[in-house]
Structure formats: C-alpha cells, structure tokens
Design an enzyme around this catalytic site. Sequence first.
Site, PDB file in Angstrom:
ATOM      1  N   ASN A   1      40.972  38.173  45.304  1.00 36.53           N
ATOM      2  CA  ASN A   1      40.426  37.178  44.388  1.00 36.53           C
ATOM      3  C   ASN A   1      41.162  35.843  44.531  1.00 36.53           C
ATOM      4  O   ASN A   1      41.368  35.350  45.629  1.00 36.53           O
ATOM      5  CB  ASN A   1      40.480  37.711  42.950  1.00 36.53           C
ATOM      6  CG  ASN A   1      39.521  36.994  42.020  1.00 36.53           C
ATOM      7  OD1 ASN A   1      38.385  36.714  42.384  1.00 36.53           O
ATOM      8  ND2 ASN A   1      39.965  36.680  40.817  1.00 36.53           N
TER       9      ASN A   1
ATOM     10  N   GLU B   1      33.898  29.083  42.045  1.00 36.54           N
ATOM     11  CA  GLU B   1      35.344  29.282  41.869  1.00 36.54           C
ATOM     12  C   GLU B   1      36.115  28.324  42.778  1.00 36.54           C
ATOM     13  O   GLU B   1      35.560  27.670  43.647  1.00 36.54           O
ATOM     14  CB  GLU B   1      35.736  30.727  42.226  1.00 36.54           C
ATOM     15  CG  GLU B   1      35.646  31.724  41.087  1.00 36.54           C
ATOM     16  CD  GLU B   1      36.781  31.593  40.086  1.00 36.54           C
ATOM     17  OE1 GLU B   1      37.609  30.669  40.239  1.00 36.54           O
ATOM     18  OE2 GLU B   1      36.845  32.404  39.148  1.00 36.54           O
TER      19      GLU B   1
ATOM     20  N   ASN C   1      44.361  36.106  38.848  1.00 32.42           N
ATOM     21  CA  ASN C   1      43.810  34.769  38.657  1.00 32.42           C
ATOM     22  C   ASN C   1      44.914  33.732  38.455  1.00 32.42           C
ATOM     23  O   ASN C   1      46.027  34.055  38.030  1.00 32.42           O
ATOM     24  CB  ASN C   1      42.876  34.727  37.454  1.00 32.42           C
ATOM     25  CG  ASN C   1      41.420  34.806  37.851  1.00 32.42           C
ATOM     26  OD1 ASN C   1      40.982  34.127  38.769  1.00 32.42           O
ATOM     27  ND2 ASN C   1      40.667  35.660  37.168  1.00 32.42           N
TER      28      ASN C   1
ATOM     29  N   ARG D   1      38.775  44.049  45.404  1.00 30.18           N
ATOM     30  CA  ARG D   1      38.524  42.921  46.316  1.00 30.18           C
ATOM     31  C   ARG D   1      39.582  41.855  46.072  1.00 30.18           C
ATOM     32  O   ARG D   1      40.143  41.759  44.973  1.00 30.18           O
ATOM     33  CB  ARG D   1      37.129  42.337  46.125  1.00 30.18           C
ATOM     34  CG  ARG D   1      36.890  41.599  44.808  1.00 30.18           C
ATOM     35  CD  ARG D   1      35.498  40.968  44.816  1.00 30.18           C
ATOM     36  NE  ARG D   1      35.182  40.273  43.579  1.00 30.18           N
ATOM     37  CZ  ARG D   1      35.454  38.985  43.335  1.00 30.18           C
ATOM     38  NH1 ARG D   1      36.078  38.260  44.254  1.00 30.18           N
ATOM     39  NH2 ARG D   1      35.107  38.413  42.194  1.00 30.18           N
TER      40      ARG D   1
ATOM     41  N   ASP E   1      41.227  32.271  33.317  1.00 29.38           N
ATOM     42  CA  ASP E   1      40.719  32.288  34.692  1.00 29.38           C
ATOM     43  C   ASP E   1      41.599  31.351  35.530  1.00 29.38           C
ATOM     44  O   ASP E   1      42.823  31.404  35.438  1.00 29.38           O
ATOM     45  CB  ASP E   1      39.245  31.901  34.710  1.00 29.38           C
ATOM     46  CG  ASP E   1      38.489  32.508  35.898  1.00 29.38           C
ATOM     47  OD1 ASP E   1      39.101  32.670  36.969  1.00 29.38           O
ATOM     48  OD2 ASP E   1      37.292  32.795  35.763  1.00 29.38           O
TER      49      ASP E   1
END
Length: 292
Positions: free
Chosen positions: A101, A15, A147, A99, A198
Amino acid sequence: MKIEVVVDVKTTLGEGPLWDVEQERVYWIDSFDGRVFRATAEGHEIRSWDVPMKIGSMALRKDGSGAVVSLQRGFHLLDFATGDVTLIHDPEPDKPMNRLNDGKVDRRGRFFAGSMDTMEEGPSGSLYRLDPDFTVTKVDSGIICSNGPCWSPDDRIFYFADTWTGEIWAYDYDIATGTATNRRTFVRVDTRRGGAADGSTVDAEGFLWNALVYDGRLVRYAPDGSIDRIIDMPVKKVTSVMFGGPKLDVLYVTSMAKPPLPRFPGDGVMRGSLFAITGLGVTGTPEPRFGG
C-alpha cells in the site's frame, strides 16, 4: 483559502499525490484500476500509465526515467518510455490476501512502503524499506492497513499510521542507516464520525497533515500532537495529501470515486477528483526521488 478540482478523472481509489520539483509535475495513482497519472500544476498535459495489478504507491527514480511502484504483489519498476513493469522483489509471496500500500522516499533515497490486509480486518501487514540497491528490509509488523509514511523536516522522526488502530505513530529515525525505532503514539484519531487516518505529509514547519478518509476532513497536527487546523472537504472519501506547485504552497488532495467495501459511504459528483487547496499560508518540502 480556496478548494478547487484540478483533474476530474473519477479515480476508483485515488491515492498518493506526488509533486516532483524537477519536472514541476504532479503524479497520483488509481490504486484499484492500476494506473499512474501525471499533470501540470494546473491539471493540464495529462498522461497516464497502466500497471498490471493494484498499486499502492509510487516514487520517481533518481534519473526521472521511471518510477518504483508498490504493486499488489511486490516492489516493481515502471519505465515511463515503454510502460514496461519489472519485478524487484515480492516480500510476501505467502500472503495472497495482502497487498502493498502507501509509500514514500526518505531524503537518502530509500522507499518505505507497507502492506495491508485487503479486507482491512487482520494484522497481517508489515512495513518494508527498499534501499537503492534493491535490498528489502522489514521495519515493523502486525499492521492491518499501512498508511501515511512521512518524515519530520530534520529527519529525526518517522511518522506512520495503521489506519484501523485509530493511531498515527512516531518513531525515532536514523537517517544514516534508515532505521526506525521507539514506536509511540503520536495522535489518536477521532473515529467517532466514521473517519480514519489515511495519507499524510509534513510541511516545512514540521506540522503533519493527514487525510481523514470517510470523514471528509484534513487535519493539521502540531509537532506535539495537538490539532492546529481542520479543513472540511467537499467529498467524504479523501485519501492523501501532498504539497506541490512551483512554490510548494498548493496542497494536492486525492479522493476515491467508489469505496472498496460496501459499508463505506458514497459521495457526490466531485468524487474521485484530484483537488488543490491554495491560500493556506503554508509550504511543503521537496519530495525526494528514489535512488542513491
């Protein structure tokens, strides 16, 4: 146009590609294995750092000595010299199934990162802003999977996606205050092929590039939301994009070697690689560092 593998490290969940114009190095992360990577534009001089938990995103600090990172349990500082990781603030101590991101820095040095439900089912996540003085502010909420934060070149529009809503949103952005308001739908992503929005970046012309994870495509959207270009990648699980290289004309693309949940497809031998696309005829803008 040419698509090449720059580094084949088989990141479980690659990522956050990040090109630093001062160091002329590309950074990226393995979210699940808790690692930060760095290499030259051509994939040489590879260096990595371990962090103690899953990592969602990173940004270099102003002096280049380390990074601010969004880890599973809050915002932290990573010292490149020692490898030490220090907690700044955990905005969600009461949400153990969340969590932090994806995240990026605006041109005033503020780090925006959102949280997500680890099962990618419920809207328990929020979007946060970490200011240079380490103050944390909630910007938005009701998010399943945060995202793709990024800004238009004139800093007037902030883009952000909740992956499983099938939408990329646009907000009015006040660069003076770091305030995002008037959320509206920028594009509705075609999820019929199994893909979802994404990571994103905005190029120098103000067009937004988005990685369609699980669909293996990159889409370039015009400022009006229309599709300008689609690039088919050699793997399905592409995760994020960022322009880099000395001339900011190389599009770096991260991918995952193993899907986080069993319902998602597998890939071939190039899975988990860091890719570089050249010959696009498009350049990016310099990525800011965190800090005042």
